[in-house]
Design a protein around this motif. Structure first.
Motif, short mmCIF file in Angstrom:
data_model
loop_
_atom_site.label_atom_id
_atom_site.label_comp_id
_atom_site.label_asym_id
_atom_site.label_seq_id
_atom_site.Cartn_x
_atom_site.Cartn_y
_atom_site.Cartn_z
N UNK A 102 0.75 -1.15 -0.07
CA UNK A 102 0.00 -0.48 0.07
C UNK A 102 0.80 0.90 0.33
N UNK A 103 1.32 0.85 0.57
CA UNK A 103 2.82 3.03 1.01
C UNK A 103 3.79 2.64 -0.95
N UNK A 104 3.97 2.12 -1.35
CA UNK A 104 4.30 2.27 -2.58
C UNK A 104 3.83 2.67 -3.52
N UNK A 105 2.22 3.11 -3.94
CA UNK A 105 1.86 3.80 -4.33
C UNK A 105 1.79 5.42 -4.23
N UNK A 106 2.20 5.58 -2.83
CA UNK A 106 2.32 7.25 -2.57
C UNK A 106 3.36 7.80 -3.13
N UNK A 107 4.39 6.31 -2.15
CA UNK A 107 5.90 6.75 -2.54
C UNK A 107 5.67 7.35 -3.90
N UNK A 108 5.40 6.62 -5.08
CA UNK A 108 6.02 6.53 -6.04
C UNK A 108 5.13 7.68 -6.60
N UNK A 109 3.62 7.95 -6.19
CA UNK A 109 3.16 9.56 -6.25
C UNK A 109 4.17 10.80 -6.10
N UNK A 110 5.07 10.79 -5.04
CA UNK A 110 5.48 11.59 -4.70
C UNK A 110 6.69 11.87 -4.89
N UNK A 111 7.38 10.73 -5.66
CA UNK A 111 9.14 10.90 -6.57
C UNK A 111 7.83 11.68 -7.81
N UNK A 112 7.52 11.58 -8.30
CA UNK A 112 6.53 12.32 -9.34
C UNK A 112 6.11 13.54 -9.27
N UNK A 113 6.47 13.96 -8.46
CA UNK A 113 5.52 15.03 -8.06
C UNK A 113 7.13 15.64 -7.55
N UNK A 114 7.77 15.78 -6.38
CA UNK A 114 8.75 16.28 -6.70
C UNK A 114 9.88 16.39 -8.53
N UNK A 115 10.29 15.54 -8.89
CA UNK A 115 10.49 16.08 -10.09
C UNK A 115 9.69 17.25 -11.26
N UNK A 116 8.30 16.82 -10.61
CA UNK A 116 7.67 18.39 -11.47
C UNK A 116 8.27 19.76 -10.71
N UNK A 117 7.81 20.09 -9.31
CA UNK A 117 8.46 21.27 -8.57
C UNK A 117 9.93 20.76 -9.27
N UNK A 118 10.82 20.21 -8.76
CA UNK A 118 12.35 20.45 -8.94
C UNK A 118 13.02 20.59 -10.16
N UNK A 119 12.10 19.66 -11.29
CA UNK A 119 12.50 19.96 -12.60
C UNK A 119 11.42 20.68 -13.54
N UNK A 120 10.95 22.46 -13.59
CA UNK A 120 9.34 22.47 -14.16
C UNK A 120 9.87 21.89 -15.63
#
Length: 152
Positions: A102-120
Motif C-alpha cells: 500500500x505505501x508503494x503507491x503514494x511514495x512513487x506518486x510523491x517522487x513524480x510530484x517532486x520531479x515536477x516541482x524541482x525540474x519544471x
C-alpha cells in the motif's frame, strides 16, 4: 533511458530488494528497518523518473506488488525467526503484504510530484534548441537560390 533498462529496474530491483529485506528481517530488527528505509527512498527515487503521476503510480503498483510478494516469499524461505515486534513486522502474510504494498503507491506518486516541482517542464511556446543542430547550421553554407531563367 532504454526499454531494457526500464524493464530491469521495474522487475529486478523490487524483487532483489524484497528478498534482501526478508533476509534482513531474519537477522535483526535493525536490518529490517534499514531495508524498509532503503525501500522507501528507492520508491521515491523510482517515482521521480516519471513526470506523470499516473505513470508513477502504475509503476508503483508493479514495484510494490513485486517487493511485497518477494518479502513474503523470502520470509518463508529464510524462516520466521525475527525479533521485530508484530506492529513492525506482522506475522501474517496478508498483513505483511499490505503493509509493504500500500505505501508503494503514494511514495512513487510523491517522487513524480517532486520531479515536477524541482525540474519544471519548459513552456509550450519556448522551444529549447539543441546545441548540435545549432552548430551544424553554422557550419553549412547557405544554398544558392534557384533562378527562374537559366543563365546564358
Amino acid at each position: 533511458m532504454g526499454n531494457k533498462r526500464r524493464a530491469f529496474e521495474a522487475l529486478w530491483t523490487p524483487a532483489a530488494g524484497g528478498v534482501g529485506a526478508a533476509f534482513g528481517a531474519t537477522l535483526s530488527t535493525g536490518a529490517w528497518v534499514l531495508n524498509v528505509f532503503l525501500a522507501i527512498a528507492g520508491a521515491i527515487a523510482i517515482g521521480a523518473q516519471h513526470r506523470a503521476q499516473r505513470v508513477a503510480v502504475q509503476r508503483g503498483a508493479l514495484s510494490g506488488l513485486l517487493f511485497a510478494g518477494f518479502v513474503v516469499l523470502g520470509y518463508h524461505v529464510f524462516g520466521h525467526q525475527s525479533d521485530a515486534p508484530a506492529w513492525l513486522l506482522p506475522p501474517h502474510d496478508v498483513l505483511l503484504f499490505l503493509l509493504l504494498f500500500v505505501p508503494a503507491l503514494p511514495l512513487h506518486q510523491a517522487g513524480a510530484w517532486l520531479r515536477t516541482r524541482l525540474q519544471p517542464v519548459p513552456a509550450a511556446g519556448t522551444a529549447v534548441e539543441e546545441p548540435v543542430a545549432q552548430h551544424a547550421a553554422e557550419r553549412l553554407p547557405e544554398p544558392e537560390p534557384a533562378l527562374a531563367t537559366p543563365r546564358t
